[in-house]
Design a protein around this motif. Structure first.
Motif, PDB file in Angstrom:
ATOM      1  N   GLY A 278     -51.523  37.724 -37.693  1.00  0.00           N
ATOM      2  CA  GLY A 278     -50.153  37.237 -37.773  1.00  0.00           C
ATOM      3  C   GLY A 278     -50.031  35.736 -37.709  1.00  0.00           C
ATOM      4  N   VAL A 279     -51.113  35.006 -37.885  1.00  0.00           N
ATOM      5  CA  VAL A 279     -51.081  33.543 -37.859  1.00  0.00           C
ATOM      6  C   VAL A 279     -51.221  33.079 -39.302  1.00  0.00           C
TER       7      VAL A 279
ATOM      8  N   ASP B 173     -50.844  42.331 -26.092  1.00  0.00           N
ATOM      9  CA  ASP B 173     -51.833  41.408 -26.651  1.00  0.00           C
ATOM     10  C   ASP B 173     -52.169  41.805 -28.079  1.00  0.00           C
ATOM     11  N   PRO B 174     -52.477  40.826 -28.898  1.00  0.00           N
ATOM     12  CA  PRO B 174     -52.858  41.160 -30.285  1.00  0.00           C
ATOM     13  C   PRO B 174     -54.150  41.969 -30.308  1.00  0.00           C
TER      14      PRO B 174
ATOM     15  N   ALA C 136     -52.709  33.450 -31.848  1.00  0.00           N
ATOM     16  CA  ALA C 136     -52.319  34.859 -31.962  1.00  0.00           C
ATOM     17  C   ALA C 136     -51.668  35.339 -30.674  1.00  0.00           C
ATOM     18  N   ARG C 137     -52.163  34.930 -29.505  1.00  0.00           N
ATOM     19  CA  ARG C 137     -51.564  35.332 -28.225  1.00  0.00           C
ATOM     20  C   ARG C 137     -50.179  34.711 -28.062  1.00  0.00           C
TER      21      ARG C 137
ATOM     22  N   MET D 223     -60.033  41.975 -36.512  1.00  0.00           N
ATOM     23  CA  MET D 223     -60.966  41.002 -37.080  1.00  0.00           C
ATOM     24  C   MET D 223     -62.244  41.690 -37.544  1.00  0.00           C
ATOM     25  N   ASP D 224     -62.564  42.807 -36.863  1.00  0.00           N
ATOM     26  CA  ASP D 224     -63.771  43.548 -37.262  1.00  0.00           C
ATOM     27  C   ASP D 224     -63.649  44.057 -38.692  1.00  0.00           C
TER      28      ASP D 224
END
Length: 566
Positions: free
Chosen positions: A42-43, A87-88, A78-79, A93-94
């Motif tokens: 979301g960034v 928490d995101p 992201a946090r 990312m994996d």
């Protein structure tokens, strides 16, 4: 809690982009990759922030620099975006990293796992490896634990001895080695769906930190009717799904767990979970299931903020035990090396003592050999001395013999000279007498015959004397030859003695003096000293013969007168 797992996933992706395997990747490639990471978290437009961290002329980025941007910029952003909410989910990312990694494992031989199962196994690998140690390797112990879980989940019997026999030569595994090992050893001829279900179960426990999961009845918040839902209890949340697949698209909702969360038991098989001002009523199939769920939720609430993931904690404990065992093993090896070094040093000392003893024995043997050699040299020198003395004695006798022969030769020459003079005088007398006899021929014919006879005798005597003189000269020459030979032998012996003295004489050994003794050319005792002065006589001397002839002439002259012309 899961960030380190994601760092490991990012390392795989970074390594997949590193075409030259020199731990650097082109910045342009990383910009695309980090843009995708920002999007799933979301960034937006994070690649511009990424660009600001590096010099404009920097074409290649190293992995530590790349991770530092992720940890210090992307994750905090992201946090911040999810502030006040959950928490995101960094596990997203994996998925982005796997898109770069999976192409390296699609064409593997003996492929059994599906792409999703290979992805789940990859995530388990990233969680169970030792964090922060690159390149990533999974310890043999962790591979054994994971393989045992897979085998037991497949309903098979686990044979630890077989595993250690196969994996004994591989102390640690890369993901590629782990994937090949699991597929070729435990998944041959297995149904893919069955294997995928087993991998998902282990993945939930290992990666998602699932404490408990199962079907429960959930009462609706608005419409108070009951719905059958698949519940998954994690370390920080309780999620429920419409199906058992636990996928994101089938998630119906979740409640976060914190230290203020509560679990309240209700009549029958019901219980209520309260957290963050929300409550959710659930019903289990029986009392046992209710008790298990209530106990599990209470344990999670108690552990919140105090204990990390149980999987991670167990992994760290095992790692600590391994490190302790390795430290103990290294200590034992160090002590064994120290003991071996001490033993080796002692062996070296013993060897040195042995060599010193052998050297001493060798020196003693050499000294004994030298003494024996010196004794032999002394004996040789004594023998040479004796031979030299004998040769000197021979030389002395030869010289004496030569002197004697020379003296005898001189006497013979003197005697010959004297006889020649006597013969000449006799001849002159005879000429005179013949002159007189020619005057008295008649009287002297008989005398002439006698004189001829006497002369013939004297001539024969002179020939014998000449032969004797030649013999004496030959003996004299032979004596001179022997004398020269004796002198040559003496010279050779002197040279041999000098060489022996230079080469063999040891210590106080010195040649003895030589006493020269007389000898003749015929050997010791062949003649007495008086014999060397004797002159062999052929008969009467010339004076005696002249006197006899004169006496006879006088006697015949009285009887008759010489005739003229005779």
């Amino acid at each position: 809690m899961a960030e380190l797992d994601q760092f490991n996933a990012l390392w795989h992706a970074f390594n997949a982009l590193d075409d030259h395997q020199n731990n650097t990747v082109q910045k342009s490639q990383l910009k695309v990759f980090i843009s995708n990471l920002g999007n799933v978290l979301g960034v937006k437009n994070f690649e511009e922030k990424f660009e600001e961290h590096f010099q404009p002329d920097a074409s290649f980025i190293m992995f530590p620099d790349f991770i530092r941007v992720i940890e210090e910029e992307l994750m905090p952003a992201a946090r911040a975006r999810s502030f006040g909410g959950p928490d995101p989910d960094f596990r997203k990312m994996d998925e982005v990293a796997w898109l770069l990694v999976e192409r390296h494992y699609l064409d593997r031989p003996d492929k059994v796992l599906t792409v999703d199962s290979a992805f789940h196994l990859w995530q388990m690998f990233n969680r169970l490896v030792d964090d922060g140690e690159y390149p990533l390797r999974m310890d043999q112990e962790e591979v054994g634990i994971l393989s045992e879980r897979i085998v037991r989940e497949l309903g098979k019997n686990w044979d630890p001895e077989e595993f250690h026999n196969v994996a004994a030569s591989i102390p640690s595994f890369s993901y590629k080695q782990l994937l090949s090992f699991v597929e070729t050893r435990y998944l041959i001829n297995m149904d893919q769906e069955f294997v995928a279900e087993a991998i998902r179960e282990i993945h939930d426990l290992t990666v998602k930190d699932v404490v408990k999961k199962g079907f429960l009845e959930k009462r609706g918040q608005v419409i108070k009717n009951w719905h059958n839902r698949w519940f998954v209890l994690g370390m920080d949340r309780l999620c429920y799904y419409s199906t058992k697949t636990s996928s994101q698209e089938h998630m119906k909702g979740q409640m976060l767990i914190n230290e203020e969360s509560q679990i309240q038991s209700q009549p029958k098989n019901r219980f209520t979970f309260v957290s963050s001002g929300r409550s959710m009523e659930m019903s289990a199939a029986d009392t046992r299931a209710k008790t298990e769920w209530v106990t599990a939720v209470e344990d999670v609430i108690k552990m919140y903020g105090k204990v990390r993931s149980p999987v991670i904690m167990e992994k760290l404990k095992r790692r600590e035990r391994r490190l302790r065992r390795r430290a103990e093993q290294l200590d034992v090896e160090r002590k064994m090396k120290a003991s071996s070094a001490l033993i080796e040093e002692q062996n070296k000392q013993l060897e040195l003592e042995k060599q010193a003893r052998a050297l001493a024995e060798q020196q003693a043997a050499q000294e004994a050999a030298l003494k024996e050699e010196e004794q032999r040299r002394n004996e040789d020198l004594q023998e040479i001395q004796r031979q030299l003395e004998a040769l000197l004695e021979q030389e002395r006798l030869a010289r004496q013999n030569e002197a004697d022969l020379k003296s005898a030769h001189e006497r013979l020459l003197e005697e010959e000279k004297s006889r020649r003079e006597q013969l000449e005088e006799l001849q002159m007398s005879q000429h005179k007498e013949l002159e007189e006899e020619r005057k008295q021929r008649a009287n002297l014919e008989g005398l002439q015959k006698d004189q001829d006879l006497i002369l013939e005798q004297e001539r024969q005597k002179l020939e014998k004397l000449e032969l004797e003189r030649k013999r004496v000269e030959e003996d004299f020459k032979a004596a001179q030859g022997k004398l020269a030979e004796a002198a040559e032998q003496k010279r050779l012996l002197e040279e041999a003695k000098e060489r022996a003295r230079n080469r063999f004489v040891v210590g106080l050994a010195r040649p003895l003096g030589v006493t020269v003794k007389m000898t003749t050319h015929r050997g010791l005792g062949a003649f007495s000293e008086g014999d060397t002065y004797k002159v062999p006589m052929l008969g009467e001397t010339a004076p005696d013969l002249v006197a006899k002839l004169q006496q006879q002439h006088a006697k015949t002259g009285e009887d008759k007168e010489p005739t003229n012309g005779q």
